[in-house]
Design a protein around this motif. Structure first.
Motif: not given
Length: 267
Positions: A1-20
């Motif tokens: 089963m192909e693993r889903q990219n974590v950036f499809k997780n909205k909360n993680y994407s928001l945190l990633f942009v914030g930390i960046f």
């Protein structure tokens, strides 16, 4: 089963942009302050060292309380509130520098801002680190941490280069305004993170903080391998951090390009 990219997780994407945005702002600010303190003190490495040591001690002591707050309060709220607060502090410093050019006053303001920023970081760092575990699944956790680790490495290289160029081209108060704005952008992104926070009925008091710290200390005593790793990391950081944070800045400022690393590039 192909693993889903974590950036499809909205909360993680928001945190990633914030930390960046937050990390880039931190690199710009630390670089600019280190060089500017040397500039206004006539390359006095001792004063710069005092600033760095004071900020480090405040961060270390504040983390005791910050860890407890991150454990008991809404981590997402803590993260964006700390970024907003730090953004306003640095913006206020930049605006003050615009109207007050007295170097002694500016130095005092830098020390005050350094203490306040370290206290804010003492809450932000444990809260942001702990938040990841609550907004990603078990399958996404390794990927999420891997992306953040790569982000830190990337910013430590590219961020320093950009910080040098900015310091050469812009006045210090403009850099502070830019940095403060980046922190506010970071806080805005993190403000939309949602997760199920379980509220606690226990009030946070000085006594509860000390009890939690004592319990954590006793737990670490039972994990000798973890204690050994922590002590080794602290030992290495104690001796190497001054070389890069203090010594390298002093060398560049006094020996290369008459004080500015990128003068020849700009000219």
């Amino acid at each position: 089963m192909e693993r889903q990219n974590v950036f499809k997780n909205k909360n993680y994407s928001l945190l990633f942009v914030g930390i960046f945005a937050s990390n880039i702002a931190s690199v710009f600010y630390s670089f600019a302050v280190s060089f500017y303190i040397l500039y206004i003190t006539g390359n006095n490495a001792f004063i710069q060292g005092v600033y760095l040591a004071m900020s480090g001690v405040v961060l270390l002591m504040g983390t005791i309380i910050g860890g407890v707050l991150a454990d008991r309060l809404d981590k997402a709220k803590l993260v964006y509130m700390m970024d907003y607060l730090k953004g306003f502090v640095i913006l206020a410093t930049g605006l003050t520098f615009t109207f007050f050019t007295d170097l002694t006053l500016q130095l005092i303001l830098l020390f005050v801002a350094g203490v306040v920023s370290s206290l804010i970081n003492a809450v932000f760092i444990p809260a942001s680190n702990a938040l990841i575990r609550f907004i990603v699944t078990d399958e996404e956790l390794q990927q999420a941490n891997s992306y953040l680790s790569s982000l830190h490495s990337f910013q430590n290289i590219i961020g320093i280069i950009l910080a040098g160029l900015l310091y050469t081209m812009l006045d210090i108060h403009i850099i502070f305004i830019l940095v403060g704005s980046l922190y506010i952008v970071s806080g805005f992104s993190e403000m939309f993170i949602k997760y199920n926070h379980e509220k606690t009925d226990h009030m946070i008091t000085i006594k509860s903080v000390l009890i939690d710290f004592k319990d954590g200390f006793h737990y670490l005593k039972t994990k000798k391998a973890i204690v050994a790793i922590i002590m080794a990391a602290l030992f290495l950081n104690f001796f190497t951090n001054p070389i890069f944070s203090n010594g390298m800045t002093y060398f560049i400022n006094t020996e290369l390009s008459n004080g500015f690393l990128f003068d020849n590039i700009i000219d």
